[in-house]
Write a protein that holds these residues in place. Sequence first.
Motif, PDB file in Angstrom:
ATOM      1  N   GLU A  61      43.181  48.200  28.035  1.00 42.74           N
ATOM      2  CA  GLU A  61      43.410  49.650  27.861  1.00 42.74           C
ATOM      3  C   GLU A  61      44.893  49.986  27.948  1.00 42.74           C
ATOM      4  OE1 GLU A  61      41.369  52.279  30.753  1.00 42.74           O
ATOM      5  OE2 GLU A  61      39.597  51.159  30.083  1.00 42.74           O
ATOM      6  N   ALA A  62      45.567  49.342  28.907  1.00 36.77           N
ATOM      7  CA  ALA A  62      46.971  49.661  29.151  1.00 36.77           C
ATOM      8  C   ALA A  62      47.901  49.037  28.115  1.00 36.77           C
ATOM      9  CB  ALA A  62      47.360  49.196  30.549  1.00 36.77           C
ATOM     10  N   THR A  63      47.404  48.075  27.348  1.00 32.43           N
ATOM     11  CA  THR A  63      48.281  47.408  26.383  1.00 32.43           C
ATOM     12  C   THR A  63      47.808  47.670  24.952  1.00 32.43           C
ATOM     13  OG1 THR A  63      47.032  45.348  26.751  1.00 32.43           O
ATOM     14  CG2 THR A  63      49.113  45.604  27.957  1.00 32.43           C
ATOM     15  N   ASP A  64      46.657  47.097  24.586  1.00 29.00           N
ATOM     16  CA  ASP A  64      46.080  47.318  23.257  1.00 29.00           C
ATOM     17  C   ASP A  64      44.569  47.156  23.387  1.00 29.00           C
ATOM     18  OD1 ASP A  64      44.976  47.063  20.750  1.00 29.00           O
ATOM     19  OD2 ASP A  64      46.421  45.573  20.025  1.00 29.00           O
ATOM     20  N   PRO A  65      43.821  48.255  23.314  1.00 24.56           N
ATOM     21  CA  PRO A  65      42.365  48.198  23.534  1.00 24.56           C
ATOM     22  C   PRO A  65      41.630  47.297  22.547  1.00 24.56           C
ATOM     23  CG  PRO A  65      43.154  50.471  23.564  1.00 24.56           C
ATOM     24  CD  PRO A  65      44.297  49.633  23.090  1.00 24.56           C
ATOM     25  N   SER A  66      42.276  46.896  21.457  1.00 22.71           N
ATOM     26  CA  SER A  66      41.580  45.996  20.523  1.00 22.71           C
ATOM     27  C   SER A  66      41.585  44.549  21.025  1.00 22.71           C
ATOM     28  CB  SER A  66      42.246  46.055  19.138  1.00 22.71           C
ATOM     29  OG  SER A  66      43.411  45.258  19.097  1.00 22.71           O
ATOM     30  N   LEU A  67      42.331  44.268  22.100  1.00 27.11           N
ATOM     31  CA  LEU A  67      42.419  42.895  22.600  1.00 27.11           C
ATOM     32  C   LEU A  67      41.282  42.593  23.580  1.00 27.11           C
ATOM     33  CD1 LEU A  67      46.255  42.749  23.402  1.00 27.11           C
ATOM     34  CD2 LEU A  67      45.090  41.941  21.318  1.00 27.11           C
ATOM     35  N   SER A  68      40.818  41.336  23.574  1.00 26.21           N
ATOM     36  CA  SER A  68      39.910  40.852  24.629  1.00 26.21           C
ATOM     37  C   SER A  68      40.757  39.985  25.548  1.00 26.21           C
ATOM     38  CB  SER A  68      38.786  40.007  24.038  1.00 26.21           C
ATOM     39  OG  SER A  68      38.042  40.777  23.131  1.00 26.21           O
ATOM     40  N   ILE A  69      40.903  40.453  26.783  1.00 28.15           N
ATOM     41  CA  ILE A  69      41.803  39.770  27.718  1.00 28.15           C
ATOM     42  C   ILE A  69      40.997  39.184  28.881  1.00 28.15           C
ATOM     43  CG2 ILE A  69      43.791  40.066  29.261  1.00 28.15           C
ATOM     44  CD1 ILE A  69      44.665  42.412  27.472  1.00 28.15           C
ATOM     45  N   TYR A  70      41.264  37.920  29.183  1.00 25.58           N
ATOM     46  CA  TYR A  70      40.591  37.235  30.293  1.00 25.58           C
ATOM     47  C   TYR A  70      41.618  36.612  31.219  1.00 25.58           C
ATOM     48  CZ  TYR A  70      36.438  37.569  27.360  1.00 25.58           C
ATOM     49  OH  TYR A  70      35.406  38.043  26.600  1.00 25.58           O
ATOM     50  N   LEU A  71      41.309  36.670  32.516  1.00 25.12           N
ATOM     51  CA  LEU A  71      42.213  36.130  33.523  1.00 25.12           C
ATOM     52  C   LEU A  71      41.592  34.863  34.126  1.00 25.12           C
ATOM     53  CD1 LEU A  71      42.888  39.566  35.269  1.00 25.12           C
ATOM     54  CD2 LEU A  71      44.253  38.464  33.457  1.00 25.12           C
ATOM     55  N   LYS A  72      42.272  33.751  33.976  1.00 26.67           N
ATOM     56  CA  LYS A  72      41.802  32.501  34.587  1.00 26.67           C
ATOM     57  C   LYS A  72      42.405  32.469  35.992  1.00 26.67           C
ATOM     58  CE  LYS A  72      39.855  28.355  34.479  1.00 26.67           C
ATOM     59  NZ  LYS A  72      38.455  28.327  34.973  1.00 26.67           N
ATOM     60  N   CYS A  73      41.559  32.771  36.967  1.00 23.51           N
ATOM     61  CA  CYS A  73      42.057  33.032  38.325  1.00 23.51           C
ATOM     62  C   CYS A  73      42.172  31.761  39.155  1.00 23.51           C
ATOM     63  CB  CYS A  73      41.153  34.058  39.002  1.00 23.51           C
ATOM     64  SG  CYS A  73      41.256  35.667  38.195  1.00 23.51           S
ATOM     65  N   GLU A  74      43.258  31.079  38.974  1.00 26.07           N
ATOM     66  CA  GLU A  74      43.470  29.790  39.633  1.00 26.07           C
ATOM     67  C   GLU A  74      43.787  29.911  41.119  1.00 26.07           C
ATOM     68  OE1 GLU A  74      41.938  27.675  37.621  1.00 26.07           O
ATOM     69  OE2 GLU A  74      43.606  26.247  37.745  1.00 26.07           O
ATOM     70  N   GLY A  75      44.067  31.139  41.549  1.00 28.59           N
ATOM     71  CA  GLY A  75      44.281  31.365  42.977  1.00 28.59           C
ATOM     72  C   GLY A  75      43.029  31.127  43.804  1.00 28.59           C
ATOM     73  N   PHE A  76      41.880  31.012  43.116  1.00 26.16           N
ATOM     74  CA  PHE A  76      40.633  30.798  43.843  1.00 26.16           C
ATOM     75  C   PHE A  76      40.303  29.318  44.022  1.00 26.16           C
ATOM     76  CE2 PHE A  76      39.421  35.151  41.897  1.00 26.16           C
ATOM     77  CZ  PHE A  76      40.222  35.784  42.830  1.00 26.16           C
ATOM     78  N   ASN A  77      41.256  28.462  43.770  1.00 20.94           N
ATOM     79  CA  ASN A  77      41.100  27.030  44.076  1.00 20.94           C
ATOM     80  C   ASN A  77      41.180  26.803  45.598  1.00 20.94           C
ATOM     81  OD1 ASN A  77      40.822  25.032  41.857  1.00 20.94           O
ATOM     82  ND2 ASN A  77      42.464  26.252  40.953  1.00 20.94           N
ATOM     83  N   PRO A  78      40.789  25.615  46.076  1.00 20.54           N
ATOM     84  CA  PRO A  78      40.726  25.391  47.531  1.00 20.54           C
ATOM     85  C   PRO A  78      42.018  25.687  48.286  1.00 20.54           C
ATOM     86  CG  PRO A  78      39.775  23.524  46.361  1.00 20.54           C
ATOM     87  CD  PRO A  78      40.252  24.465  45.319  1.00 20.54           C
ATOM     88  N   THR A  79      43.174  25.342  47.740  1.00 17.05           N
ATOM     89  CA  THR A  79      44.402  25.677  48.464  1.00 17.05           C
ATOM     90  C   THR A  79      45.093  26.892  47.851  1.00 17.05           C
ATOM     91  OG1 THR A  79      46.086  24.314  47.330  1.00 17.05           O
ATOM     92  CG2 THR A  79      44.714  23.202  48.975  1.00 17.05           C
ATOM     93  N   GLY A  80      44.403  27.609  46.976  1.00 12.12           N
ATOM     94  CA  GLY A  80      44.925  28.875  46.481  1.00 12.12           C
ATOM     95  C   GLY A  80      45.828  28.780  45.269  1.00 12.12           C
ATOM     96  N   SER A  81      45.862  27.629  44.604  1.00 15.04           N
ATOM     97  CA  SER A  81      46.637  27.570  43.355  1.00 15.04           C
ATOM     98  C   SER A  81      46.082  26.492  42.426  1.00 15.04           C
ATOM     99  CB  SER A  81      48.122  27.287  43.621  1.00 15.04           C
ATOM    100  OG  SER A  81      48.361  25.894  43.726  1.00 15.04           O
ATOM    101  N   PHE A  82      46.567  26.523  41.169  1.00 11.79           N
ATOM    102  CA  PHE A  82      46.131  25.555  40.156  1.00 11.79           C
ATOM    103  C   PHE A  82      46.509  24.125  40.494  1.00 11.79           C
ATOM    104  CE2 PHE A  82      50.067  24.284  37.973  1.00 11.79           C
ATOM    105  CZ  PHE A  82      50.965  25.250  38.409  1.00 11.79           C
ATOM    106  N   LYS A  83      47.410  23.943  41.456  1.00 15.83           N
ATOM    107  CA  LYS A  83      47.919  22.602  41.758  1.00 15.83           C
ATOM    108  C   LYS A  83      46.811  21.646  42.167  1.00 15.83           C
ATOM    109  CE  LYS A  83      52.198  24.031  41.295  1.00 15.83           C
ATOM    110  NZ  LYS A  83      53.134  23.545  40.276  1.00 15.83           N
ATOM    111  N   ASP A  84      45.709  22.188  42.699  1.00  7.85           N
ATOM    112  CA  ASP A  84      44.622  21.326  43.185  1.00  7.85           C
ATOM    113  C   ASP A  84      44.002  20.479  42.068  1.00  7.85           C
ATOM    114  OD1 ASP A  84      45.091  22.453  45.635  1.00  7.85           O
ATOM    115  OD2 ASP A  84      43.435  23.870  45.524  1.00  7.85           O
TER     116      ASP A  84
END
Length: 370
Positions: free
Chosen positions: A59-82
């Motif tokens: 909505e805030a950028t371009d409503p025609s876009l489908s935007i998804y967030l890959k939430c890597e902060g939810f890994n065991p130590t809180g980042s994609f590094k795992d």
Amino acid sequence: MRTSKEGAAECGGDAGARHAVWPGVIERYREYLPVTETTPIVTLLEGNTPLVPAPRLAEATDPSLSIYLKCEGFNPTGSFKDRGMTMAISKAVEAGSRAVICASTGNTSASAAAFAARAGLRAFVMVPRGSVALGKLSQAAIHGARVLMVEGSFDQALDIVRRIAESYPVTLVNSVNPFRLEGQKTGAFEVVDQLGRAPDYHLIPVGNAGNITAYWRGYREYHRDAKIGSLPRMVGFHAAGAAPIYENRVIDEPRTVATAIKIGNPASWGPALEALRDSRGFLDVVTDEEILRAYRMLAREEGIFMEPASAATVAGLVKVVKEGRIEPGSTLVLTLTGHGLKDPDTALESASRPASVPASLDAVLAQLGL
Ligand code: F0G
């Protein structure tokens, strides 16, 4: 929840419905990874992170876009590094290593310390003094790593640990260790498995440039095996004060509030350039002000608390959509690399501070302005 005779966890609901237990990224993507039957798998059941739709961002950028967030902060130590660390530590154990070493802006050290603890290895980590978020430092310490704060930059610390690993019996677990990127490419596999296709664009923050390289590798391998029919354009974002690839020069004194990506001489510079070129993508920069604005927006409007380096991606999205660089109607995935709790100081500085009140109903009501 009940447990079946075989010991497998089952969840209630439909008779016979069973939720398979997530086995961690190595077991899940074993055929794509350099492991054998005899590799001892060291895992904290990393991966399987949510791919969250972000309608407010669209909505805030371009409503025609489908935007998804890959939430890597939810890994065991809180980042994609795992993802990379389960591979690097498993291979280190397989090779008979007794100790690991890394330089880090914080997340790699937290992950290395946790997986080393899990494997019974010693961990030595070097972080640039004064440039590491509190949560990351506390993780490395509590997992029992020997933490040294180097009076210099991340790049200098990386140079030192590389030299140590050449001459002493310790395994380097920075992303110059090839097993790290092998593990990290599973992020791309998961995006495709969750989305059912490849996105048109994949947006990602760039520091040492390993993750953009790894994602591109993952997408290419799925494409090679016809698991996807198209490839995304890779779009990277540096913080403006730490933008070596964008400026095509080493930055001796990088500066940014996003300390995770405060890097002036990325180890995967060349491969990242290839990913950008081969995917017909591009790299841009975002200022600290833009990063902090996106950081607050993500937390307040999408309910997702990620660290400033991750918000660089959201800031980048806002910028490049405004510039007309994203095709309308596209599907975008943004990797949000690390959890907001990693960096409580920046959160408190970026939001209104909690106020103290006397323990009385009237005083509380007066503050709430209800
Ligand atoms: N986001 C976060 C939260 C990070 O911790 C890092 C890198 C990046 C983005 C950039 O990824 O280096 O693969 O381009 N952190 C490393 C560390 C350098 O030491 O934790 P990259």
